[in-house]
Design a protein around this motif. Structure first.
Motif, PDB file in Angstrom:
ATOM      1  N   ARG A 345     -93.217 -73.186 -98.990  1.00  0.00           N
ATOM      2  CA  ARG A 345     -94.566 -72.843 -99.465  1.00  0.00           C
ATOM      3  C   ARG A 345     -95.119 -71.561 -98.843  1.00  0.00           C
ATOM      4  N   ILE A 346     -94.456 -70.997 -97.836  1.00  0.00           N
ATOM      5  CA  ILE A 346     -94.904 -69.750 -97.217  1.00  0.00           C
ATOM      6  C   ILE A 346     -93.695 -68.840 -97.023  1.00  0.00           C
ATOM      7  N   VAL A 347     -93.888 -67.551 -97.278  1.00  0.00           N
ATOM      8  CA  VAL A 347     -92.805 -66.602 -97.038  1.00  0.00           C
ATOM      9  C   VAL A 347     -93.391 -65.210 -96.822  1.00  0.00           C
ATOM     10  N   GLY A 348     -92.705 -64.417 -95.989  1.00  0.00           N
ATOM     11  CA  GLY A 348     -93.116 -63.030 -95.808  1.00  0.00           C
ATOM     12  C   GLY A 348     -92.253 -62.133 -96.672  1.00  0.00           C
ATOM     13  N   VAL A 349     -92.838 -61.023 -97.120  1.00  0.00           N
ATOM     14  CA  VAL A 349     -92.048 -60.039 -97.865  1.00  0.00           C
ATOM     15  C   VAL A 349     -92.338 -58.653 -97.294  1.00  0.00           C
ATOM     16  N   ALA A 350     -91.259 -57.908 -97.034  1.00  0.00           N
ATOM     17  CA  ALA A 350     -91.366 -56.514 -96.577  1.00  0.00           C
ATOM     18  C   ALA A 350     -90.343 -55.740 -97.378  1.00  0.00           C
ATOM     19  N   LEU A 466    -100.827 -66.521-106.396  1.00  0.00           N
ATOM     20  CA  LEU A 466    -100.339 -66.841-105.053  1.00  0.00           C
ATOM     21  C   LEU A 466    -101.405 -66.482-104.038  1.00  0.00           C
ATOM     22  N   LEU A 467    -101.305 -67.081-102.872  1.00  0.00           N
ATOM     23  CA  LEU A 467    -102.144 -66.657-101.748  1.00  0.00           C
ATOM     24  C   LEU A 467    -101.470 -65.416-101.154  1.00  0.00           C
ATOM     25  N   ASN A 468    -102.266 -64.405-100.837  1.00  0.00           N
ATOM     26  CA  ASN A 468    -101.707 -63.154-100.324  1.00  0.00           C
ATOM     27  C   ASN A 468    -102.511 -62.672 -99.127  1.00  0.00           C
ATOM     28  N   THR A 469    -101.841 -62.561 -97.988  1.00  0.00           N
ATOM     29  CA  THR A 469    -102.513 -61.996 -96.812  1.00  0.00           C
ATOM     30  C   THR A 469    -101.559 -60.999 -96.160  1.00  0.00           C
ATOM     31  N   SER A 470    -102.119 -60.121 -95.352  1.00  0.00           N
ATOM     32  CA  SER A 470    -101.271 -59.046 -94.819  1.00  0.00           C
ATOM     33  C   SER A 470    -100.246 -59.575 -93.819  1.00  0.00           C
ATOM     34  N   LEU A 471     -99.075 -58.962 -93.851  1.00  0.00           N
ATOM     35  CA  LEU A 471     -98.000 -59.324 -92.935  1.00  0.00           C
ATOM     36  C   LEU A 471     -98.163 -58.479 -91.670  1.00  0.00           C
ATOM     37  N   ASN A 472     -98.766 -59.086 -90.686  1.00  0.00           N
ATOM     38  CA  ASN A 472     -98.914 -58.356 -89.425  1.00  0.00           C
ATOM     39  C   ASN A 472     -98.889 -59.317 -88.245  1.00  0.00           C
ATOM     40  N   ILE A 473     -98.301 -58.831 -87.171  1.00  0.00           N
ATOM     41  CA  ILE A 473     -98.321 -59.591 -85.922  1.00  0.00           C
ATOM     42  C   ILE A 473     -99.730 -59.474 -85.364  1.00  0.00           C
ATOM     43  N   ARG A 474    -100.259 -60.564 -84.828  1.00  0.00           N
ATOM     44  CA  ARG A 474    -101.646 -60.562 -84.366  1.00  0.00           C
ATOM     45  C   ARG A 474    -101.905 -59.396 -83.410  1.00  0.00           C
ATOM     46  N   GLY A 475    -102.978 -58.661 -83.687  1.00  0.00           N
ATOM     47  CA  GLY A 475    -103.344 -57.526 -82.832  1.00  0.00           C
ATOM     48  C   GLY A 475    -102.628 -56.242 -83.188  1.00  0.00           C
ATOM     49  N   GLU A 476    -101.680 -56.327 -84.121  1.00  0.00           N
ATOM     50  CA  GLU A 476    -100.943 -55.127 -84.516  1.00  0.00           C
ATOM     51  C   GLU A 476    -101.302 -54.738 -85.952  1.00  0.00           C
ATOM     52  N   PRO A 477    -101.013 -53.492 -86.319  1.00  0.00           N
ATOM     53  CA  PRO A 477    -101.212 -53.106 -87.718  1.00  0.00           C
ATOM     54  C   PRO A 477    -100.215 -53.822 -88.625  1.00  0.00           C
ATOM     55  N   MET A 478    -100.369 -53.586 -89.904  1.00  0.00           N
ATOM     56  CA  MET A 478     -99.467 -54.206 -90.871  1.00  0.00           C
ATOM     57  C   MET A 478     -98.005 -53.804 -90.604  1.00  0.00           C
ATOM     58  N   VAL A 479     -97.099 -54.727 -90.886  1.00  0.00           N
ATOM     59  CA  VAL A 479     -95.660 -54.440 -90.776  1.00  0.00           C
ATOM     60  C   VAL A 479     -95.340 -53.186 -91.588  1.00  0.00           C
ATOM     61  N   ASN A 480     -94.526 -52.308 -91.014  1.00  0.00           N
ATOM     62  CA  ASN A 480     -94.178 -51.070 -91.712  1.00  0.00           C
ATOM     63  C   ASN A 480     -92.699 -51.044 -92.088  1.00  0.00           C
ATOM     64  N   ASP A 481     -91.860 -51.246 -91.064  1.00  0.00           N
ATOM     65  CA  ASP A 481     -90.425 -51.085 -91.305  1.00  0.00           C
ATOM     66  C   ASP A 481     -89.682 -52.414 -91.088  1.00  0.00           C
ATOM     67  N   GLU A 483     -87.676 -53.334 -88.728  1.00  0.00           N
ATOM     68  CA  GLU A 483     -87.749 -53.889 -87.355  1.00  0.00           C
ATOM     69  C   GLU A 483     -89.023 -54.707 -87.157  1.00  0.00           C
ATOM     70  N   ASP A 484     -90.139 -54.190 -87.681  1.00  0.00           N
ATOM     71  CA  ASP A 484     -91.405 -54.948 -87.601  1.00  0.00           C
ATOM     72  C   ASP A 484     -91.234 -56.305 -88.288  1.00  0.00           C
ATOM     73  N   ALA A 485     -90.592 -56.270 -89.447  1.00  0.00           N
ATOM     74  CA  ALA A 485     -90.409 -57.509 -90.221  1.00  0.00           C
ATOM     75  C   ALA A 485     -89.565 -58.505 -89.431  1.00  0.00           C
ATOM     76  N   ASP A 486     -88.524 -58.011 -88.764  1.00  0.00           N
ATOM     77  CA  ASP A 486     -87.659 -58.892 -87.966  1.00  0.00           C
ATOM     78  C   ASP A 486     -88.441 -59.498 -86.794  1.00  0.00           C
ATOM     79  N   ARG A 487     -89.275 -58.658 -86.162  1.00  0.00           N
ATOM     80  CA  ARG A 487     -90.079 -59.159 -85.028  1.00  0.00           C
ATOM     81  C   ARG A 487     -91.025 -60.254 -85.514  1.00  0.00           C
ATOM     82  N   PHE A 488     -91.638 -60.038 -86.679  1.00  0.00           N
ATOM     83  CA  PHE A 488     -92.560 -61.033 -87.231  1.00  0.00           C
ATOM     84  C   PHE A 488     -91.828 -62.352 -87.443  1.00  0.00           C
ATOM     85  N   GLU A 489     -90.655 -62.261 -88.044  1.00  0.00           N
ATOM     86  CA  GLU A 489     -89.885 -63.461 -88.369  1.00  0.00           C
ATOM     87  C   GLU A 489     -89.552 -64.263 -87.107  1.00  0.00           C
ATOM     88  N   LYS A 490     -89.112 -63.541 -86.057  1.00  0.00           N
ATOM     89  CA  LYS A 490     -88.746 -64.218 -84.801  1.00  0.00           C
ATOM     90  C   LYS A 490     -89.960 -64.851 -84.139  1.00  0.00           C
TER      91      LYS A 490
END
Ligand code: FE2
Length: 498
Positions: A345-350, A466-481, A483-490
């Motif tokens: 029911r939840i997934v990130g996309v970059a 769908l529900l849509n919210t920005s993909l960002n690690i708390r306190g950081e800007p939106m995922v860009n590349d 590597e950011d996406a991998d960090r978010f996933e982990k």
């Protein structure tokens, strides 16, 4: 020739590139490269990325404001600006400028701050003529401006300034002062104050008005709110009600500006820009004055980097969508996203090019099934933000009227520019605010990845959103590349698909 537009030195530094055919080759935010939220400086990362999208060595650089005018205003207002801020090369950064200037002979063209806002709006709009309204915190001296804009017989964008309001009277500074008063960060968390407005009462609005407003008609304030208000201002009023009153007062002031614009200019088309145009709650009222409204997806100072480039190019640019930032190569992973949505029911996309603007619109998004009671808490667990704040819906544009009452003047909201009343709040509690409204993103038949995803999601579930919210690690800007996406996933144990 490539026209590079830059905004930097205050907050949200950004860089945009337009070519000689009016194609937007790149537009991005510095923060997404440096990972410092609202980074006011450009960094080598964004400069190199922008240059990699250039298609000519022949480059002109355009800066979004006039540093010496700003310096003068800062001196007059008692601030102590650094002498180095007078020089655009120091504001941009000498090393970065050298890198950009390779081939352009060194000249940096500077433009009026509000004119850059106006150009970002008008030259990306579909209109041949427009009334342009710019409302922000502060430019050099202007805080509000009204323009008549049109293309001359050679297709050159022409701007005639009709009216301005000068510092320190400023709707943006007022809103930021109140943002700080309730303990939020000014020039950052105004959108949270806007969300809080649904929870308070307006019982004390007269008290607040009397204390702050000199004239609604003339848009003048009793004090200079640049330095905020005292921490005990309206200490007997709860913070939610301060937010309610702030929003109501701001709406009245904004609509007085729009009404003034309507009187001063005959165009039926409204182009609205400046940071205050991000107030999607106030924007619902614009249709009372105009039938045709264009708010570009990045109307604040970052978007003015594109405005400055537009002023260099001088003609209408080829606007199609806001996916013009950093590119994560590969086709949009529609089927993988669908599989995850159905199982988790939840997934990130970059994937693809990043959004230019503060909102994730499908390429750097956390997406979820919007149906049912528990999904909001589940997404909130990941985002860890204030529980009172709902998430936004992204919906196939042709179904928007079945689910939302769009306000007058808006038959779509492709960049989440406006709120709309949800017709079935009980079915979609995660995307409905306390006042029964949602910040809607509508997706037309534009061939985008998010469009294909929504179409397939609708076939599988009968639900067009769908529900849509920005993909960002708390306190950081939106995922860009990636590597950011991998960090978010982990970090959050949520699959991010590229
Ligand atoms: Fe601005």
């Amino acid at each position: 020739m490539n026209y590079i537009g830059i905004s930097s030195g205050f907050h949200d530094a950004a860089l945009s590139v337009i070519d000689d055919n009016g194609n937007i080759l790149f537009a991005g935010h510095s923060e997404r490269y440096s990972k410092h939220k609202h980074d006011k400086h450009l960094s080598m990362g964004i400069v190199e990325d922008a240059l990699s999208h250039c298609n000519s060595k022949d480059i002109e650089i355009h800066y979004y404001e006039r540093p010496w005018m700003k310096f003068l205003r800062q001196i007059r207002s008692g601030e102590k600006p650094k002498l180095s801020s007078l020089l655009v090369k120091d504001t941009i950064g000498t090393g970065l400028l050298h890198k950009l200037q390779d081939g352009c002979g060194g000249k940096v063209h500077t433009h009026n701050h509000h004119l850059s806002h106006a150009a970002a709006g008008f030259q990306t709009s579909p209109y041949d003529d427009a009334t342009v309204v710019v409302i922000d915190a502060i430019g050099e001296f202007d805080t509000i401006s009204i323009w008549n804009a049109y293309y001359d017989k050679n297709g050159i964008a022409t701007y005639k300034k009709l009216w301005t309001k000068k510092y320190p009277d400023s709707i943006g500074l007022f809103y930021s002062a109140m943002t700080e008063r309730v303990g939020l960060r000014p020039l950052d968390e105004e959108y949270i104050l806007m969300g809080m407005a649904a929870y308070g009462t307006s019982k004390s609005i007269d008290k607040m008005s009397t204390a702050l407003i000199e004239s609604y008609k003339d848009i003048t304030f009793k004090d200079n709110l640049h330095t905020g208000v005292s921490t005990d201002f309206l200490e007997d009023v709860d913070e939610m009600s301060i937010a309610t009153n702030t929003q109501l007062i701001a709406e009245q002031l904004i609509m007085n500006v729009i009404s003034k614009a309507k009187m001063l200019s005959v165009s039926k088309n409204l182009v609205y820009g400046g940071g205050v145009a991000l107030n999607c709650l106030a924007n619902r009222l614009l249709g009372d004055y105009y039938e045709n409204i264009w708010i570009m997806p990045n109307p604040g100072d970052a978007g003015s980097s594109l405005g400055a480039a537009c002023l260099g190019y001088r003609k209408r640019v080829n606007w199609s969508d806001s996916f013009i930032g950093h590119c994560i190569e590969g086709s949009y992973p529609t089927n993988d996203i669908l599989d995850r949505l159905l199982s988790d029911r939840i997934v990130g996309v970059a994937s693809g090019r990043a959004e230019f603007g503060p909102r994730a619109l499908g390429n750097r998004s956390l997406l979820a099934d919007p149906r049912g009671q528990e999904i909001k808490d589940k997404v909130n667990e990941i985002k860890r933000r204030q529980k009172f704040r709902p998430f936004a819906p992204v919906i196939l544009e042709e179904y928007v009227d079945d689910y939302f009452d769009m306000p007058r003047g808006f038959n779509n909201s492709r960049y989440m520019q406006v709120i709309a009343r949800c017709r079935h709040p009980q079915l979609f509690p995660a995307i409905v605010h306390h006042d029964g409204t949602s910040r809607v993103q509508t997706v037309p038949k534009d061939g985008s990845g998010i469009r294909e995803l929504l179409e397939k999601w609708y076939i599988l579930t009968g639900c067009p959103m769908l529900l849509n919210t920005s993909l960002n690690i708390r306190g950081e800007p939106m995922v860009n590349d990636r590597e950011d996406a991998d960090r978010f996933e982990k970090l959050y144990n949520v699959k991010v698909i590229s």
